[in-house]
Design an enzyme around this catalytic site. Structure first.
Site, PDB file in Angstrom:
ATOM      1  N   ASP A  15     -86.263  59.313 -24.539  1.00 33.37           N
ATOM      2  CA  ASP A  15     -86.579  60.195 -23.427  1.00 33.37           C
ATOM      3  C   ASP A  15     -86.305  59.369 -22.159  1.00 33.37           C
ATOM      4  OD1 ASP A  15     -87.866  62.245 -21.859  1.00 33.37           O
ATOM      5  OD2 ASP A  15     -89.659  60.972 -21.826  1.00 33.37           O
ATOM      6  N   LEU A  16     -86.239  60.033 -21.026  1.00 33.06           N
ATOM      7  CA  LEU A  16     -85.962  59.310 -19.774  1.00 33.06           C
ATOM      8  C   LEU A  16     -87.227  59.092 -18.927  1.00 33.06           C
ATOM      9  CD1 LEU A  16     -84.125  58.231 -17.469  1.00 33.06           C
ATOM     10  CD2 LEU A  16     -83.712  60.616 -16.829  1.00 33.06           C
ATOM     11  N   ASP A  17     -87.764  60.231 -18.410  1.00 34.93           N
ATOM     12  CA  ASP A  17     -88.884  60.150 -17.457  1.00 34.93           C
ATOM     13  C   ASP A  17     -90.119  59.541 -18.123  1.00 34.93           C
ATOM     14  OD1 ASP A  17     -87.586  61.557 -15.224  1.00 34.93           O
ATOM     15  OD2 ASP A  17     -87.633  63.285 -16.557  1.00 34.93           O
ATOM     16  N   LYS A  34     -95.919  66.553 -18.816  1.00 33.16           N
ATOM     17  CA  LYS A  34     -94.892  65.542 -19.102  1.00 33.16           C
ATOM     18  C   LYS A  34     -93.995  66.070 -20.222  1.00 33.16           C
ATOM     19  CE  LYS A  34     -97.107  61.255 -17.695  1.00 33.16           C
ATOM     20  NZ  LYS A  34     -97.747  60.016 -18.161  1.00 33.16           N
ATOM     21  N   ALA A  51     -85.634  66.284 -21.018  1.00 31.31           N
ATOM     22  CA  ALA A  51     -85.750  67.718 -20.674  1.00 31.31           C
ATOM     23  C   ALA A  51     -85.302  67.960 -19.237  1.00 31.31           C
ATOM     24  CB  ALA A  51     -87.207  68.153 -20.827  1.00 31.31           C
ATOM     25  N   LYS A 107     -88.658  71.053 -25.049  1.00 31.61           N
ATOM     26  CA  LYS A 107     -89.768  70.383 -25.738  1.00 31.61           C
ATOM     27  C   LYS A 107     -91.047  71.199 -25.536  1.00 31.61           C
ATOM     28  CE  LYS A 107     -87.596  65.966 -24.535  1.00 31.61           C
ATOM     29  NZ  LYS A 107     -87.682  64.725 -23.742  1.00 31.61           N
ATOM     30  N   GLU A 128     -90.713  58.437 -26.890  1.00 28.87           N
ATOM     31  CA  GLU A 128     -91.268  59.400 -25.918  1.00 28.87           C
ATOM     32  C   GLU A 128     -92.577  58.937 -25.313  1.00 28.87           C
ATOM     33  OE1 GLU A 128     -91.220  62.223 -24.409  1.00 28.87           O
ATOM     34  OE2 GLU A 128     -89.451  63.268 -25.128  1.00 28.87           O
ATOM     35  N   ASP A 129     -92.843  59.374 -24.077  1.00 28.79           N
ATOM     36  CA  ASP A 129     -94.138  59.059 -23.444  1.00 28.79           C
ATOM     37  C   ASP A 129     -95.039  60.292 -23.382  1.00 28.79           C
ATOM     38  OD1 ASP A 129     -92.490  60.374 -21.502  1.00 28.79           O
ATOM     39  OD2 ASP A 129     -93.953  59.801 -19.976  1.00 28.79           O
TER      40      ASP A 129
HETATM   41  C1  G6P Z   1     -88.990  65.687 -17.930  1.00 26.16           C
HETATM   42  C2  G6P Z   1     -90.293  65.397 -17.214  1.00 26.16           C
HETATM   43  C3  G6P Z   1     -90.972  66.676 -16.760  1.00 26.16           C
HETATM   44  C4  G6P Z   1     -89.989  67.554 -15.986  1.00 26.16           C
HETATM   45  C5  G6P Z   1     -88.792  67.885 -16.866  1.00 26.16           C
HETATM   46  C6  G6P Z   1     -87.764  68.751 -16.164  1.00 26.16           C
HETATM   47  O1  G6P Z   1     -89.254  66.102 -19.207  1.00 26.16           O
HETATM   48  O2  G6P Z   1     -91.166  64.685 -18.064  1.00 26.16           O
HETATM   49  O3  G6P Z   1     -92.068  66.335 -15.959  1.00 26.16           O
HETATM   50  O4  G6P Z   1     -90.599  68.750 -15.561  1.00 26.16           O
HETATM   51  O5  G6P Z   1     -88.177  66.662 -17.257  1.00 26.16           O
HETATM   52  O6  G6P Z   1     -87.153  68.020 -15.140  1.00 26.16           O
HETATM   53  P1  G6P Z   1     -86.181  68.626 -14.061  1.00 26.16           P
HETATM   54  O7  G6P Z   1     -85.604  67.398 -13.408  1.00 26.16           O
HETATM   55  O8  G6P Z   1     -85.121  69.414 -14.798  1.00 26.16           O
HETATM   56  O9  G6P Z   1     -86.969  69.491 -13.154  1.00 26.16           O
HETATM   57 MG    MG Z   2     -91.096  61.600 -20.517  1.00 29.82          MG
END
Ligand code: G6P
Ligand code: MG
Length: 222
Positions: A9-11, A45, A115, A145, A169-170
């Site tokens: 995952d990224l964020d 998240k 996501a 997700k 994943e976090d």
């Molecule tokens: C990640 C983050 C979420 C965020 C989602 C969509 O999964 O954990 O907090 O809402 O991405 O991100 P975006 O950049 O498409 O709004």
């Molecule tokens: Mg994340």
């Protein structure tokens, strides 16, 4: 199990954008008169943009026309883009590059399953685009997700069977997605929160691929 790929995952896993999503959602929620705290953020998240706003308006018991809904989505994203403007390679979490090097040396493919529709931009700013064998496209999958779609699409892109992939994943929603995709789930964060994960490291700097392989071996022998 023959582990052939690790899908990240990224964020909140590779960099701290989770904090920026929080700030931007809190601003929208507060504007609507809805309280938004760390617990709300934890639930959001890994949840995509549309469903995150749905959560906030449901929490506030607010009825909303499609127009305003779309306007708020755009507003949140504009705010988020301003917040991530200065992201650069120094914002990579400690341990990420070392982890990538370890995986490459072990001939393990590296994938990205975020996501976020801003994932490609963030990866580019972090300077790690070339580390990935495949980057998933959140806009191209049917269900976000906790559905497994994005992880399955990355496994397909990497040409690796899901059961031979490890997901990292976090978020609670993300760990559910990994489990539904029939992959081994590694959590980054608090083990008391990420209860569905097979293994949890407090941070990426503590991610140890040897420990992951040992846990997998133990699982397949029981
Ligand atoms: C990640 C983050 C979420 C965020 C989602 C969509 O999964 O954990 O907090 O809402 O991405 O991100 P975006 O950049 O498409 O709004
Ligand atoms: Mg994340």
């Amino acid at each position: 199990m023959k582990t052939s790929a690790v899908i990240f995952d990224l964020d909140g896993v590779l960099t701290d954008t989770a904090e920026f999503h929080f700030i931007a959602w809190k601003a929208i929620a507060n504007k609507l008169g809805v309280d938004f705290d760390i617990d709300d953020n934890e639930k959001l998240k890994g949840v995509d943009r549309e469903n995150s706003l749905m959560y906030i308006i449901k929490k506030g018991g607010i009825a909303m026309e499609a127009n305003q809904f779309n306007h708020l989505l755009a507003e949140k994203n504009e705010h988020y883009l301003t917040l991530i403007n200065d992201i650069n390679p120094s914002h990579l979490f400690d341990g990420v590059l070392t982890c990538f090097t370890t995986l490459k040396k072990a001939n393990i493919k590296i994938g990205l399953a975020s996501a976020s529709k801003n994932a490609a931009l963030v990866i580019n700013k972090l300077g790690i685009e070339s580390s990935f064998d495949f980057i998933g496209d959140a806009a191209a999958v049917a269900h976000s997700k906790p559905a497994p779609d994005i992880f399955l699409s990355v496994a397909e892109g990497l040409k690796v069977k899901p059961e031979n992939c490890v997901g990292v994943e976090d978020a609670v929603a993300g760990i559910s997605a990994i489990k539904s995709a029939n992959m081994f789930a590694v959590g980054i964060g608090d083990a008391k929160v990420l209860t569905q994960a097979e293994l949890v490291f407090p941070s990426m700097s503590e991610f140890d691929f040897g420990t992951v392989l040992a846990a997998l071996l133990l699982m397949s022998s029981t």
